[in-house]
Design a protein around this motif. Sequence first.
Motif, PDB file in Angstrom:
ATOM      1  N   PHE A  48       5.550   8.867  -3.296  1.00  0.00           N
ATOM      2  CA  PHE A  48       6.770   9.513  -3.775  1.00  0.00           C
ATOM      3  C   PHE A  48       6.544   9.920  -5.225  1.00  0.00           C
ATOM      4  CE2 PHE A  48       7.162   4.920  -4.214  1.00  0.00           C
ATOM      5  CZ  PHE A  48       7.583   4.753  -5.525  1.00  0.00           C
ATOM      6  N   ALA A  49       7.483  10.655  -5.795  1.00  0.00           N
ATOM      7  CA  ALA A  49       7.322  11.180  -7.151  1.00  0.00           C
ATOM      8  C   ALA A  49       6.998  10.058  -8.130  1.00  0.00           C
ATOM      9  CB  ALA A  49       8.593  11.909  -7.575  1.00  0.00           C
ATOM     10  N   GLY A  50       5.896  10.219  -8.844  1.00  0.00           N
ATOM     11  CA  GLY A  50       5.498   9.224  -9.824  1.00  0.00           C
ATOM     12  C   GLY A  50       4.698   8.068  -9.262  1.00  0.00           C
ATOM     13  N   LYS A  51       4.461   8.070  -7.953  1.00  0.00           N
ATOM     14  CA  LYS A  51       3.729   6.966  -7.326  1.00  0.00           C
ATOM     15  C   LYS A  51       2.694   7.527  -6.363  1.00  0.00           C
ATOM     16  CE  LYS A  51       3.135   2.529  -6.258  1.00  0.00           C
ATOM     17  NZ  LYS A  51       2.591   1.551  -7.217  1.00  0.00           N
ATOM     18  N   GLY A  52       1.434   7.477  -6.773  1.00  0.00           N
ATOM     19  CA  GLY A  52       0.350   7.958  -5.940  1.00  0.00           C
ATOM     20  C   GLY A  52      -0.232   6.849  -5.092  1.00  0.00           C
ATOM     21  N   PRO A  53      -1.321   7.137  -4.363  1.00  0.00           N
ATOM     22  CA  PRO A  53      -1.909   6.148  -3.470  1.00  0.00           C
ATOM     23  C   PRO A  53      -2.494   4.967  -4.219  1.00  0.00           C
ATOM     24  CG  PRO A  53      -3.318   8.090  -3.622  1.00  0.00           C
ATOM     25  CD  PRO A  53      -2.040   8.431  -4.309  1.00  0.00           C
ATOM     26  N   GLY A  54      -2.400   3.798  -3.609  1.00  0.00           N
ATOM     27  CA  GLY A  54      -2.993   2.605  -4.207  1.00  0.00           C
ATOM     28  C   GLY A  54      -2.361   1.338  -3.678  1.00  0.00           C
ATOM     29  N   TRP A  55      -3.049   0.227  -3.914  1.00  0.00           N
ATOM     30  CA  TRP A  55      -2.519  -1.100  -3.600  1.00  0.00           C
ATOM     31  C   TRP A  55      -1.826  -1.688  -4.814  1.00  0.00           C
ATOM     32  CZ3 TRP A  55      -2.050  -3.383   0.957  1.00  0.00           C
ATOM     33  CH2 TRP A  55      -2.886  -2.994   2.019  1.00  0.00           C
ATOM     34  N   GLN A  56      -0.737  -2.382  -4.583  1.00  0.00           N
ATOM     35  CA  GLN A  56      -0.069  -3.147  -5.640  1.00  0.00           C
ATOM     36  C   GLN A  56       0.187  -4.553  -5.128  1.00  0.00           C
ATOM     37  OE1 GLN A  56       2.631  -1.371  -8.473  1.00  0.00           O
ATOM     38  NE2 GLN A  56       4.199  -2.837  -7.916  1.00  0.00           N
ATOM     39  N   LEU A  88       0.832  -1.198   0.000  1.00  0.00           N
ATOM     40  CA  LEU A  88       0.000   0.000   0.000  1.00  0.00           C
ATOM     41  C   LEU A  88       0.870   1.252   0.000  1.00  0.00           C
ATOM     42  CD1 LEU A  88      -2.777   1.415   0.237  1.00  0.00           C
ATOM     43  CD2 LEU A  88      -2.518   1.243   2.733  1.00  0.00           C
ATOM     44  N   THR A  89       0.642   2.114  -0.982  1.00  0.00           N
ATOM     45  CA  THR A  89       1.262   3.439  -1.012  1.00  0.00           C
ATOM     46  C   THR A  89       0.195   4.461  -0.630  1.00  0.00           C
ATOM     47  OG1 THR A  89       2.711   2.719  -2.808  1.00  0.00           O
ATOM     48  CG2 THR A  89       2.565   5.080  -2.411  1.00  0.00           C
ATOM     49  N   ALA A  90       0.541   5.386   0.262  1.00  0.00           N
ATOM     50  CA  ALA A  90      -0.449   6.331   0.769  1.00  0.00           C
ATOM     51  C   ALA A  90       0.214   7.664   1.092  1.00  0.00           C
ATOM     52  CB  ALA A  90      -1.120   5.762   2.021  1.00  0.00           C
ATOM     53  N   PRO A  91      -0.557   8.761   1.083  1.00  0.00           N
ATOM     54  CA  PRO A  91       0.007  10.058   1.475  1.00  0.00           C
ATOM     55  C   PRO A  91       0.547  10.049   2.901  1.00  0.00           C
ATOM     56  CG  PRO A  91      -2.113  10.352   0.375  1.00  0.00           C
ATOM     57  CD  PRO A  91      -1.950   8.881   0.621  1.00  0.00           C
ATOM     58  N   ASP A  92      -0.077   9.260   3.778  1.00  0.00           N
ATOM     59  CA  ASP A  92       0.364   9.114   5.160  1.00  0.00           C
ATOM     60  C   ASP A  92       0.184   7.644   5.524  1.00  0.00           C
ATOM     61  OD1 ASP A  92       0.530   8.916   7.956  1.00  0.00           O
ATOM     62  OD2 ASP A  92      -0.297  10.922   8.284  1.00  0.00           O
ATOM     63  N   GLN A  93       1.272   6.885   5.473  1.00  0.00           N
ATOM     64  CA  GLN A  93       1.160   5.445   5.651  1.00  0.00           C
ATOM     65  C   GLN A  93       0.614   5.068   7.023  1.00  0.00           C
ATOM     66  OE1 GLN A  93       5.938   5.283   6.188  1.00  0.00           O
ATOM     67  NE2 GLN A  93       5.070   3.378   5.533  1.00  0.00           N
ATOM     68  N   ASP A  94       0.958   5.852   8.058  1.00  0.00           N
ATOM     69  CA  ASP A  94       0.468   5.526   9.391  1.00  0.00           C
ATOM     70  C   ASP A  94      -1.034   5.777   9.505  1.00  0.00           C
ATOM     71  OD1 ASP A  94       2.975   4.732  10.325  1.00  0.00           O
ATOM     72  OD2 ASP A  94       3.522   6.782  10.858  1.00  0.00           O
ATOM     73  N   ALA A  95      -1.516   6.877   8.918  1.00  0.00           N
ATOM     74  CA  ALA A  95      -2.953   7.150   8.930  1.00  0.00           C
ATOM     75  C   ALA A  95      -3.698   6.091   8.126  1.00  0.00           C
ATOM     76  CB  ALA A  95      -3.227   8.540   8.368  1.00  0.00           C
ATOM     77  N   ALA A  96      -3.124   5.678   7.002  1.00  0.00           N
ATOM     78  CA  ALA A  96      -3.760   4.647   6.181  1.00  0.00           C
ATOM     79  C   ALA A  96      -3.838   3.331   6.955  1.00  0.00           C
ATOM     80  CB  ALA A  96      -2.984   4.460   4.879  1.00  0.00           C
ATOM     81  N   LEU A  97      -2.748   2.952   7.607  1.00  0.00           N
ATOM     82  CA  LEU A  97      -2.747   1.697   8.357  1.00  0.00           C
ATOM     83  C   LEU A  97      -3.736   1.762   9.518  1.00  0.00           C
ATOM     84  CD1 LEU A  97      -1.517  -0.329  10.725  1.00  0.00           C
ATOM     85  CD2 LEU A  97      -1.638  -1.089   8.358  1.00  0.00           C
ATOM     86  N   ALA A  98      -3.882   2.948  10.135  1.00  0.00           N
ATOM     87  CA  ALA A  98      -4.832   3.088  11.242  1.00  0.00           C
ATOM     88  C   ALA A  98      -6.253   2.781  10.773  1.00  0.00           C
ATOM     89  CB  ALA A  98      -4.752   4.492  11.828  1.00  0.00           C
ATOM     90  N   PHE A  99      -6.575   3.150   9.548  1.00  0.00           N
ATOM     91  CA  PHE A  99      -7.890   2.855   8.992  1.00  0.00           C
ATOM     92  C   PHE A  99      -8.093   1.343   8.905  1.00  0.00           C
ATOM     93  CE2 PHE A  99     -10.170   1.650   5.085  1.00  0.00           C
ATOM     94  CZ  PHE A  99     -11.420   2.183   5.338  1.00  0.00           C
ATOM     95  N   TYR A 100      -7.143   0.637   8.312  1.00  0.00           N
ATOM     96  CA  TYR A 100      -7.275  -0.815   8.167  1.00  0.00           C
ATOM     97  C   TYR A 100      -7.172  -1.527   9.517  1.00  0.00           C
ATOM     98  CZ  TYR A 100      -6.931   0.001   3.158  1.00  0.00           C
ATOM     99  OH  TYR A 100      -7.168   0.443   1.871  1.00  0.00           O
ATOM    100  N   ALA A 101      -6.400  -0.963  10.427  1.00  0.00           N
ATOM    101  CA  ALA A 101      -6.306  -1.541  11.768  1.00  0.00           C
ATOM    102  C   ALA A 101      -7.653  -1.483  12.473  1.00  0.00           C
ATOM    103  CB  ALA A 101      -5.246  -0.812  12.583  1.00  0.00           C
TER     104      ALA A 101
END
Length: 258
Positions: free
Chosen positions: A196-204, A147-160
Amino acid sequence: MTDREGLPIWYELLARDPDAAERFYTHVLGWSVERPQLAAAPDYRVLAAPDGDGVAGLMAVPPGAPMAPGWLFYLAADDVDATVERIIAAGGAVAMPATDIPEVGRIALVADPHGTLFYVMRGDGDESRAFRTADTATAGHAVWNELTAPDQDAALAFYAGLFGWRHEGAMPMGDLGDYKFVHSGTTCLGATMNNFAGKGPGWQFYFMVEDVDAAVERLIGAGGRVEQGPDEIPGGSFSVVAADPEGAAFGFVGERRA
């Protein structure tokens, strides 16, 4: 349902040209194709690993849908409707309401607070074998969810909050920050990282192959491209970030047998 809540239980590719996508992925990843003849989706195709386990579905991008070709996954939910309510309360959204699919289960297409789409599902069948950790997986199975996210900790908190996932362990990536591993119980599902540059939010999603270099040759020969790699990863395997001919991002992991 026999699947443990919060585990990935299915993967799905939406393609502009499903016939071309079928030829590409069966060649590159060694999948075979089954057509279950579902009343709700007559052209739906099941992509199966060489051991016969179903791993993913393939379908056309719905006409008029504002979606680019790409990969999604399904997360097991004991109660789809209650999970959808929690998603909305946590700042997520619903793209497709909870729906019963005969002979499949109850599903809903949702988005996390950063807009990343995924499904929640209570399946009617046996335990899924689509996802396997790298130490138990064989060729064709999904082995890593990133998972790539603007804020990885906030994103993980959602799934947690939904599934009890947690960060445990990390790999420093310099200016990009930490690559943080995601666990559900004792199962390592994958990792998160910041945009990061060239990589927006999303699952891979990454799938197991027997020989990374041979898979790269097949990928390029079939019109796909390598975005990054092969890169060595802990344990001695190598990973490749790739894109199919329609631009859908995916990855694969395996040994360099040469």
